[in-house]
Design an enzyme around this catalytic site. Structure first.
Site, PDB file in Angstrom:
ATOM      1  N   ASP A 166       7.504   1.454  -5.112  1.00 21.43           N
ATOM      2  CA  ASP A 166       7.334   0.534  -3.997  1.00 21.43           C
ATOM      3  C   ASP A 166       6.779  -0.786  -4.518  1.00 21.43           C
ATOM      4  OD1 ASP A 166       4.865   0.084  -1.487  1.00 21.43           O
ATOM      5  OD2 ASP A 166       6.982  -0.504  -1.375  1.00 21.43           O
ATOM      6  N   ARG A 224      -3.427  -2.381  -4.854  1.00 20.12           N
ATOM      7  CA  ARG A 224      -2.815  -3.718  -4.837  1.00 20.12           C
ATOM      8  C   ARG A 224      -2.858  -4.315  -3.437  1.00 20.12           C
ATOM      9  NH1 ARG A 224       3.265  -4.608  -7.031  1.00 20.12           N
ATOM     10  NH2 ARG A 224       2.201  -4.498  -9.021  1.00 20.12           N
ATOM     11  N   LYS A 237      -9.273   0.490  -1.108  1.00 23.88           N
ATOM     12  CA  LYS A 237      -8.652   0.815   0.184  1.00 23.88           C
ATOM     13  C   LYS A 237      -9.235   2.071   0.807  1.00 23.88           C
ATOM     14  CE  LYS A 237      -4.460  -1.313  -1.424  1.00 23.88           C
ATOM     15  NZ  LYS A 237      -3.006  -1.308  -1.503  1.00 23.88           N
ATOM     16  N   GLY A 286      -1.769  -1.714   5.899  1.00 25.21           N
ATOM     17  CA  GLY A 286      -1.393  -2.720   6.891  1.00 25.21           C
ATOM     18  C   GLY A 286      -2.095  -4.024   6.594  1.00 25.21           C
ATOM     19  N   SER A 326       3.545   1.052   2.956  1.00 22.86           N
ATOM     20  CA  SER A 326       4.932   0.782   2.576  1.00 22.86           C
ATOM     21  C   SER A 326       5.438   1.809   1.566  1.00 22.86           C
ATOM     22  CB  SER A 326       5.055  -0.626   2.001  1.00 22.86           C
ATOM     23  OG  SER A 326       4.139  -0.780   0.943  1.00 22.86           O
ATOM     24  N   SER A 386       3.059  -1.718  -3.633  1.00 25.86           N
ATOM     25  CA  SER A 386       1.933  -0.943  -4.178  1.00 25.86           C
ATOM     26  C   SER A 386       1.910  -1.083  -5.675  1.00 25.86           C
ATOM     27  CB  SER A 386       2.083   0.541  -3.840  1.00 25.86           C
ATOM     28  OG  SER A 386       2.349   0.714  -2.488  1.00 25.86           O
ATOM     29  N   THR A 421       0.721  -1.284   0.000  1.00 28.82           N
ATOM     30  CA  THR A 421       0.000   0.000   0.000  1.00 28.82           C
ATOM     31  C   THR A 421       0.736   1.310   0.000  1.00 28.82           C
ATOM     32  OG1 THR A 421      -1.844  -1.046   1.153  1.00 28.82           O
ATOM     33  CG2 THR A 421      -1.787   1.317   1.192  1.00 28.82           C
ATOM     34  N   ASP A 439      -3.585   3.319  -3.656  1.00 30.46           N
ATOM     35  CA  ASP A 439      -3.360   2.396  -4.778  1.00 30.46           C
ATOM     36  C   ASP A 439      -4.345   1.243  -4.621  1.00 30.46           C
ATOM     37  OD1 ASP A 439      -1.238  -0.237  -4.008  1.00 30.46           O
ATOM     38  OD2 ASP A 439      -1.926   1.202  -2.517  1.00 30.46           O
TER      39      ASP A 439
END
Lengths: 280, 231
Positions: free
Chosen positions: A212, A65, A79, A93, A175, A215, A47, A63
């Site tokens: 990242d 994923r 999300k 998380g 992240s 994500s 995320t 995002d």
């Protein structure tokens, strides 16, 4: 009788949760890995989530994923969660924790709002969330960004799994937070116009998607103002699947056929059923 | 220290994934430098503004000077979640007590409420708090409640990870009977020195003066901090 070691009869009983089993679980996990097994891992949202306050309200971005360790479990998950008509919450998380916590909050907030006779306030949601997460001492692994417009104005809060909150004009979590924050720190200005603000959030999430591993996929936006909410699912899809540059198939006849043997199998067709897969 | 063992244990429990960077798995801590000084007529309190999760700065403009009542503040250091939760609980308890009494509460009462909570749950908490304020009975007071739950009144007190670097400065430069302006300068200089040397402290310096008349808050931005020798 099973006596919890924390509650020996000689010591005065203390209230609150006992996290004895968590310690036991940690030891079990350690022993399992020595034997070559591993405990099932909770699915994390990896995320990048972000939120900013602009001229007329807040914009939340995320995002889409969801990862199971190193495998993408969901390419297009949502999300940005509904809490109240004027309050939305991004969750990072552990996927299940973020989902359930926000759903519970939505119910509680509606009941609270009916009880008080007033539309809900962002600070109420934040306080209830932080007290819940603190009670569970970080074992509920959800990092949240709560944003909304209420009777007292526009507010944006971040909440960490252990229950600490920060109130800021722009926030990122997950992240990909560092990647997204670098975009905000460079280009954020107070009281931006809608278009500029949407572009900024989109760029911040895109930074997370590209830089990242946790994500990816699309950018979802949610614009909240006094007038209402605009939920832009799939606002941008920066990571399109690439198109192959050329034809890589070999023409039939490239490899010479030396011999050909055909053996028909005697099979009876018993039942034929066609199920279409939803690939939308 | 028992509290830090509990924290280390908690970190093992979240699944170790390569996707989640190290700092995202750590608990949010206020790293910190906090300070409070008594003077005749009130107190001056100060703090830095950095909140960290591991090596990442989660909030670079944190306000660690939290109002507990009209003339009573607390400076928070240690775990952000723990200190926020404690401060919220004490704010409620003190507000209730003050309404029952129909009088502004004593700073000593607030400090005792902090001590009760920090001592009772000393194994579970990681919180170092300085309580400071003004009341009619004893004027300006500073009480320190470090980790473990001790309570002691001091004319000047420093706390947080950055405090280690300024004990020498504080001990050699503090004089009793300083004026409000002298105290403000003293706190600003101590915070600056600590923020320079402690990696977990930084950002802006937040100061507040609490007197009978009321409350005065100041922010000193990074480039406006007092200048010292730097190699």
């Amino acid at each position: 009788i099973m006596m919890n070691i924390d509650q020996r009869p000689c010591e005065s009983q203390r209230g609150g949760f006992s996290f004895e089993n968590s310690r036991r679980n940690a030891m079990l996990e350690e022993n399992l890995s020595k034997l070559g097994y591993s405990a099932p891992k909770a699915r994390k949202t990896g995320t990048t989530i972000a939120g900013i306050m602009y001229k007329d309200g807040v914009i939340l971005g995320a995002d889409t994923r969801a990862t199971d360790d190193m495998v993408v479990a969901d390419k297009n998950c949502m999300k940005i969660h509904y809490i109240a008509p004027n309050i939305y919450c991004c969750g990072a998380g552990v996927a299940a924790d973020a989902e359930i916590t926000t759903q519970m909050m939505a119910s509680n907030v509606e009941l609270h709002s009916l009880s008080t006779g007033r539309p809900p306030m962002v600070v109420t949601v934040t306080r209830q969330l932080k007290q819940l997460l603190f009670r569970y001492q970080g074992h509920i692994g959800s990092s949240l960004i709560v944003g909304g417009v209420d009777a007292t104005g526009t507010h944006l809060y971040s909440i960490y799994p252990h229950g600490s909150t920060d109130k800021l004009p722009y926030l990122t979590m997950g992240s990909g937070a560092a990647a997204a924050m670098s975009v905000f720190e460079d280009r954020y200005k107070p009281n931006m116009e809608l278009k500029e603000a949407k572009t900024l959030v989109r760029d911040a999430i895109a930074a997370g998607i590209f830089c990242d591993l946790g994500s990816g996929s699309n950018v979802d936006l949610c614009v909240i103002t006094k007038a209402g909410v605009e939920y832009l699912r799939g606002y941008d899809q920066p990571a399109q699947k690439g198109r192959k540059q050329g034809e890589y198939k070999y023409k039939p006849g490239t490899t010479a056929v030396l011999t050909k043997t055909v053996t028909p199998l005697s099979l009876d067709l018993v039942e034929e059923a066609v199920h279409l897969m939803d690939t939308k | 220290m028992a509290a830090s063992v509990a924290v280390a244990g908690a970190q093992h429990l979240s699944s170790v994934s390569d996707l989640v960077p190290d700092w995202a798995r750590q608990e949010v801590s206020t790293g910190t430098t906090i300070m409070a000084v008594e003077f005749d007529g009130g107190v001056v309190i100060g703090a830095d503004s950095r909140t960290t999760t591991g090596a990442y700065i989660a909030n670079r403009v944190t306000d660690k000077l939290t109002p507990i009542h009209d003339r009573i503040f607390c400076c928070r250091s240690g775990s952000a979640a723990d200190t926020q939760a404690i401060a919220d609980a004490v704010t409620y308890q003190l507000g209730f007590h003050s309404i029952e009494l129909d009088e502004p509460p004593l700073v000593r009462t607030a400090a005792n409420l902090f001590k009760e909570m920090c001592y009772r749950y000393r194994e579970e908490l990681m919180a170092g708090i300085i309580v400071a304020g003004w009341d009619k009975r004893r004027g300006g007071q500073v009480y320190t409640v470090p980790m473990g739950g001790m309570l002691v009144r001091q004319p000047v007190s420093v706390g947080g990870s950055g405090s280690s670097y300024v004990y020498g400065f504080v001990d050699s430069n503090y004089r009793s009977g300083m004026s409000k302006e002298e105290c403000l300068r003293f706190v600003a200089e101590a915070l600056t020195l600590a923020m320079e040397r402690d990696g977990s402290s930084g950002g802006v310096a937040r100061l507040a003066v609490i007197t009978e008349e009321g409350l005065e808050r100041r922010v000193i931005l990074g480039n406006e901090l007092p200048k010292f020798f730097s190699a």
